[in-house]
Design a protein around this motif. Structure first.
Motif, PDB file in Angstrom:
ATOM      1  N   LEU A   1       0.866  -1.260  -0.093  1.00 39.25           N
ATOM      2  CA  LEU A   1       0.015  -0.081  -0.055  1.00 39.25           C
ATOM      3  C   LEU A   1       0.730   1.252  -0.069  1.00 39.25           C
ATOM      4  N   GLU A   2       1.958   1.262   0.628  1.00 39.22           N
ATOM      5  CA  GLU A   2       2.838   2.265   0.777  1.00 39.22           C
ATOM      6  C   GLU A   2       3.408   2.499  -0.533  1.00 39.22           C
ATOM      7  N   ALA A   3       3.873   1.464  -1.207  1.00 37.59           N
ATOM      8  CA  ALA A   3       4.430   1.519  -2.414  1.00 37.59           C
ATOM      9  C   ALA A   3       3.505   2.105  -3.650  1.00 37.59           C
ATOM     10  N   GLU A   4       2.290   1.764  -3.435  1.00 39.05           N
ATOM     11  CA  GLU A   4       1.297   2.219  -4.242  1.00 39.05           C
ATOM     12  C   GLU A   4       1.208   3.656  -4.473  1.00 39.05           C
ATOM     13  N   ALA A   5       1.078   4.097  -3.122  1.00 34.89           N
ATOM     14  CA  ALA A   5       0.862   5.325  -2.538  1.00 34.89           C
ATOM     15  C   ALA A   5       2.033   6.194  -3.241  1.00 34.89           C
ATOM     16  N   GLU A   6       3.396   5.784  -2.906  1.00 29.83           N
ATOM     17  CA  GLU A   6       4.439   6.614  -3.746  1.00 29.83           C
ATOM     18  C   GLU A   6       4.384   6.487  -5.137  1.00 29.83           C
ATOM     19  N   ILE A   7       4.056   5.420  -5.744  1.00 31.90           N
ATOM     20  CA  ILE A   7       3.944   5.355  -7.197  1.00 31.90           C
ATOM     21  C   ILE A   7       2.845   6.611  -7.770  1.00 31.90           C
ATOM     22  N   ASP A   8       1.776   6.612  -6.913  1.00 31.07           N
ATOM     23  CA  ASP A   8       0.844   7.635  -7.211  1.00 31.07           C
ATOM     24  C   ASP A   8       1.423   9.002  -7.272  1.00 31.07           C
ATOM     25  N   ARG A   9       2.033   9.164  -5.871  1.00 25.41           N
ATOM     26  CA  ARG A   9       2.705  10.563  -5.802  1.00 25.41           C
ATOM     27  C   ARG A   9       3.490  10.853  -6.884  1.00 25.41           C
ATOM     28  N   LEU A  10       4.667  10.006  -7.225  1.00 23.64           N
ATOM     29  CA  LEU A  10       5.452  10.171  -8.279  1.00 23.64           C
ATOM     30  C   LEU A  10       4.998  10.260  -9.676  1.00 23.64           C
ATOM     31  N   ARG A  11       3.791   9.627  -9.973  1.00 22.58           N
ATOM     32  CA  ARG A  11       3.283   9.833 -11.150  1.00 22.58           C
ATOM     33  C   ARG A  11       2.590  11.299 -11.303  1.00 22.58           C
ATOM     34  N   ASN A  12       2.008  11.660 -10.224  1.00 23.15           N
ATOM     35  CA  ASN A  12       1.646  12.941 -10.150  1.00 23.15           C
ATOM     36  C   ASN A  12       2.562  13.981 -10.322  1.00 23.15           C
ATOM     37  N   GLU A  13       3.747  13.927  -9.502  1.00 26.69           N
ATOM     38  CA  GLU A  13       4.762  14.777  -9.727  1.00 26.69           C
ATOM     39  C   GLU A  13       5.381  14.948 -11.178  1.00 26.69           C
ATOM     40  N   LEU A  14       5.401  13.775 -11.935  1.00 25.97           N
ATOM     41  CA  LEU A  14       5.803  13.523 -13.326  1.00 25.97           C
ATOM     42  C   LEU A  14       4.790  14.407 -14.239  1.00 25.97           C
ATOM     43  N   ASP A  15       3.672  14.332 -14.017  1.00 22.64           N
ATOM     44  CA  ASP A  15       2.593  15.009 -14.601  1.00 22.64           C
ATOM     45  C   ASP A  15       2.824  16.299 -14.660  1.00 22.64           C
ATOM     46  N   ILE A  16       3.171  16.942 -13.390  1.00 26.43           N
ATOM     47  CA  ILE A  16       3.366  18.448 -13.079  1.00 26.43           C
ATOM     48  C   ILE A  16       4.451  18.761 -13.786  1.00 26.43           C
ATOM     49  N   LEU A  17       5.591  18.127 -13.734  1.00 25.90           N
ATOM     50  CA  LEU A  17       6.832  18.467 -14.376  1.00 25.90           C
ATOM     51  C   LEU A  17       6.695  18.482 -15.990  1.00 25.90           C
ATOM     52  N   GLN A  18       5.854  17.551 -16.521  1.00 23.71           N
ATOM     53  CA  GLN A  18       5.725  17.360 -17.979  1.00 23.71           C
ATOM     54  C   GLN A  18       5.011  18.563 -18.530  1.00 23.71           C
ATOM     55  N   GLU A  19       3.925  18.900 -17.425  1.00 29.37           N
ATOM     56  CA  GLU A  19       3.124  20.027 -17.956  1.00 29.37           C
ATOM     57  C   GLU A  19       3.896  21.540 -17.849  1.00 29.37           C
ATOM     58  N   GLN A  20       4.746  21.612 -16.909  1.00 21.42           N
ATOM     59  CA  GLN A  20       5.693  22.617 -16.850  1.00 21.42           C
ATOM     60  C   GLN A  20       6.467  22.708 -17.966  1.00 21.42           C
ATOM     61  N   LEU A  21       6.962  21.584 -18.463  1.00 20.02           N
ATOM     62  CA  LEU A  21       7.979  21.502 -19.707  1.00 20.02           C
ATOM     63  C   LEU A  21       7.020  21.877 -20.824  1.00 20.02           C
ATOM     64  N   ARG A  22       5.882  21.472 -20.832  1.00 22.86           N
ATOM     65  CA  ARG A  22       4.917  21.825 -22.187  1.00 22.86           C
ATOM     66  C   ARG A  22       4.746  23.164 -22.383  1.00 22.86           C
ATOM     67  N   ARG A  23       4.380  24.046 -21.225  1.00 23.12           N
ATOM     68  CA  ARG A  23       4.191  25.204 -21.121  1.00 23.12           C
ATOM     69  C   ARG A  23       5.456  26.260 -21.533  1.00 23.12           C
ATOM     70  N   ARG A  24       6.758  25.600 -21.215  1.00 21.08           N
ATOM     71  CA  ARG A  24       7.944  26.361 -21.686  1.00 21.08           C
ATOM     72  C   ARG A  24       8.199  25.805 -22.818  1.00 21.08           C
ATOM     73  N   GLY A  25       7.493  25.379 -23.775  1.00 21.09           N
ATOM     74  CA  GLY A  25       7.847  24.609 -25.094  1.00 21.09           C
ATOM     75  C   GLY A  25       8.999  23.748 -25.200  1.00 21.09           C
ATOM     76  N   CYS A  26       9.154  23.094 -24.347  1.00 20.13           N
ATOM     77  CA  CYS A  26       9.843  21.861 -24.150  1.00 20.13           C
ATOM     78  C   CYS A  26       9.384  20.553 -24.476  1.00 20.13           C
ATOM     79  N   GLN A  27       8.641  20.286 -25.509  1.00 23.60           N
ATOM     80  CA  GLN A  27       7.988  19.011 -25.656  1.00 23.60           C
ATOM     81  C   GLN A  27       8.705  18.278 -26.592  1.00 23.60           C
TER      82      GLN A  27
END
Length: 105
Positions: free
Chosen positions: A78-104
């Motif tokens: 359960l802890e590992a699944e929660a950490e995976i969810d947290r990391l996926r969310n963080e990755l999504d945020i970082l990818q969105e920031q890169l997309r907004r900066r034109g770094c696709q």
């Protein structure tokens, strides 16, 4: 979490583990024993097997080890699944920031 095609509800599995007679359980011969310690007393209680195959040594050892091991393993999963969810969310945020900066890609 899926195992093969079966999906397990880890929260429900953990509740089942926690509802069982408190541990630790120890194998002793063809029985599973619950060791109970308190300040003034030490008692051993025989846990009656509920299935005919429970008299086999490897099944007795499994039952005793599973009493302590499964709740621990489920909590870790359960802890590992929660950490995976947290990391996926963080990755999504970082990818969105890169997309907004034109770094696709």
């Amino acid at each position: 979490m899926a195992v093969g095609k079966q999906v397990r509800d880890l929260e429900a599995d953990l509740a089942i583990c926690e509802a069982a007679t408190q541990g630790p359980w120890v194998p002793e011969g063809r029985n599973v024993i619950q060791d109970i310690y308190d300040r003034d007393d030490f008692r051993r209680m025989l846990l009656k097997p509920c299935a005919p195959y429970m008299g086999m040594e490897h099944d007795i050892k499994f039952a005793a080890e599973a009493r302590q091991g499964w709740p621990y393993a489920i909590r870790r999963a359960l802890e590992a699944e929660a950490e995976i969810d947290r990391l996926r969310n963080e990755l999504d945020i970082l990818q969105e920031q890169l997309r907004r900066r034109g770094c696709q890609r």
